[in-house]
Design a protein around this motif. Structure first.
Motif: not given
Length: 524
Positions: A400-407, A409-412, A459-470
């Motif tokens: 759910e957290k990832y979905i919210e982050q992606k949403k 990100y798209e809005e921004y 940039n902040k959200i993109e960095g979180q989404l692109n982190s494969n280790d999270v």
């Protein structure tokens, strides 16, 4: 641009009228009825169909959160309307970016013809290069009006004039001067005096709230004109309302304002103002409470606060984590000393404060709840066969957290692209001579400032989404926490903080545990 062969099509028209308080204060001569009459006559003279009249009276053009405007757009999306008519562009809106979005994206997408009668704008005739400039002017007008209003209100506050929409509890506005307070001299004024009297006699805030409720004093919310909250079945006093009255200097004749302010003239969001910037004026109206008593009460509040939050104060195991499953209030702690074996219990907070009016009496010993939760945690840990099974549990909890982050990100990203397009349009306007260099610089500076904010967020959200280790890290953490439970014989506050969102306790002895790492668990 609409096609030429639509000239003879049937036009199903919406008339949109708007008038803001700012327009009225500027001596705007066109009333809502005048707008409606003028536009209706235009539709009938052209033998078009009038689908409906949409009116937002007393609403600023800087926001598109307008009831009838949204209703009109809903009808557009349903295919009921293919032509919108306003008196001029400013009636549609005064926000440069949002107005442009409707004119250049939304209306063309739904095949809607737009006419601003007095401005000579008709999208059927093709693109009008003056529209973006007019929108900029309308936006600048709104900004200028906002500044003047803020300046006027600020000046009044510095003079000690009260500018609130409602008079504080116990007061009313002077009928001869709406910016001056006078004691209401009714039951609300009596309630204020009763609160201060009870507090100086040693009663606590919660006890005072119960007394006021039992004695039938109206709450501050009830006393406000046009108050209506259907979700609140029982209107009762609470300790927060009592505290606000006990600490409000208005009751000794002081007006304290400018505690909060709007972030921008375009949005409703407000932020707190540092206390050193508050505007305070003393002896501005007749006090209800003697000044010596008021400051005596402030000293008592400070002393009691030191006792309540003394060093070493213990937080109970389930404090802030246990809720009543029936009414939703938090379960409070009390020490049951009448049992053969005295112990701490959790009881419905609403029942404890307000009695059977609010909820039923049901409680549970802390030790019993502790054992139920501990046993279930052990059971969950023992059921884990392998890491893959645990991965499924953990992924469910963080998806759910990832979905919210992606949403988000798209809005921004969408907003940022809109800013870019607006900047390009402004640049073209400058080249065409629709706006001069000074206007372009002023607008572009403001726009680029906003773009920078959104770019940093992206940039902040993109960095979180692109982190494969999270995900892997979160999953491993969940695995370690649960694995450690297997060998534990006790439940600590830290474990509850890490693993449990909250626990619901029902009157029929059912318990529901909401974990941070998995779905709901039910117990009878």
């Amino acid at each position: 641009m609409l096609k030429k062969n639509v000239l003879n099509r049937t036009w199903n028209c919406a008339i949109y009228c708007r008038l803001s308080k700012e327009d009225l204060s500027k001596g705007y001569s066109e009333s809502i009825k005048t707008q409606e009459k003028e536009l209706t006559r235009y539709v009938l003279e052209n033998n078009w169909n009038l689908v409906g009249v949409y009116i937002d009276d007393g609403v600023s053009g800087t926001t598109f959160e307008r009831d009838d405007f949204k209703r009109m757009i809903d009808d557009v999306e349903c295919g009921l309307i293919n032509c919108i008519i306003t008196k001029d562009l400013s009636r549609l809106g005064r926000d440069y970016i949002e107005t442009g979005r409707y004119l250049e994206k939304v209306f063309p997408e739904y095949g809607v013809r737009y006419i601003a009668l007095n401005d000579g704008v008709d999208t059927l005739k093709g693109e009008d290069d003056s529209i973006p400039f007019r929108n900029v002017v309308n936006d600048m007008y709104a900004k200028d009006i906002s500044k003047k209003i803020r300046f006027n209100l600020h000046s009044k506050m510095k003079e000690g004039l009260y500018i609130g929409a409602f008079a504080p509890y116990g007061y009313t506005k002077d009928p001869d001067n709406k910016n001056r307070l006078v004691p209401a001299n009714d039951i609300t004024t009596q309630a204020v005096k009763r609160i201060f009297s009870l507090y100086t006699e040693g009663f606590g805030k919660q006890k005072i709230a119960k007394i006021l409720t039992d004695e039938g004093y109206p709450t501050p919310a009830e006393s406000k004109r046009n108050y209506a909250n259907p979700s609140q079945k029982i209107k009762m006093w609470n300790s927060n309302a009592v505290h606000r009255i006990l600490t409000n200097e208005v009751y000794i004749g002081t007006v304290v304002q400018h505690k909060r302010k709007k972030v921008s003239y375009k949005v409703k969001k407000v932020k707190d103002v540092p206390e050193e910037e508050w505007i305070k004026k003393t002896h501005m109206h007749e006090p209800i409470i003697d000044e010596n008593i008021f400051w005596q009460v402030q000293d008592i509040i400070q002393e009691r606060a030191k006792l309540k939050f003394r060093p070493g104060h213990v937080t109970h195991l389930f404090s802030g984590k246990a809720k009543c499953g029936d009414c939703g209030s938090y379960m409070g702690y009390f020490y049951d000393k009448d049992r053969k074996a005295p112990c701490w219990k959790l009881i419905c907070g609403a029942f404890r404060k307000y009695g059977s009016k609010a909820c039923t009496m049901h409680s549970i010993p802390e030790e019993k709840l502790k054992q139920i939760v501990l046993d279930d945690l052990k059971s969950i840990a023992n059921e884990i066969v392998d890491f893959n099974e645990l991965t499924k549990i953990a992924e469910d909890s963080i998806e759910e957290k990832y979905i919210e982050q992606k949403k988000e990100y798209e809005e921004y990203k969408k907003k940022y692209l809109e800013f870019q397009n607006t900047f390009k349009q402004m640049y073209y306007d400058k080249i065409k001579g629709l706006i001069n260099e000074e206007q372009f610089k002023m607008l572009s500076d403001e726009l680029q400032s906003e773009m920078k904010i959104y770019h940093e967020k992206l940039n902040k959200i993109e960095g979180q989404l692109n982190s494969n280790d999270v995900k892997a890290i979160l999953i491993q953490q969940a695995y370690d926490k649960i694995k450690n439970i297997i060998d534990m014989q006790d439940l600590t506050r830290q474990m509850i903080e890490n693993l449990i969102d909250f626990v619901e306790i029902f009157k029929d002895n059912r318990i529901k545990i909401h974990y941070k790492f998995s779905n709901l668990k039910n117990f009878s």
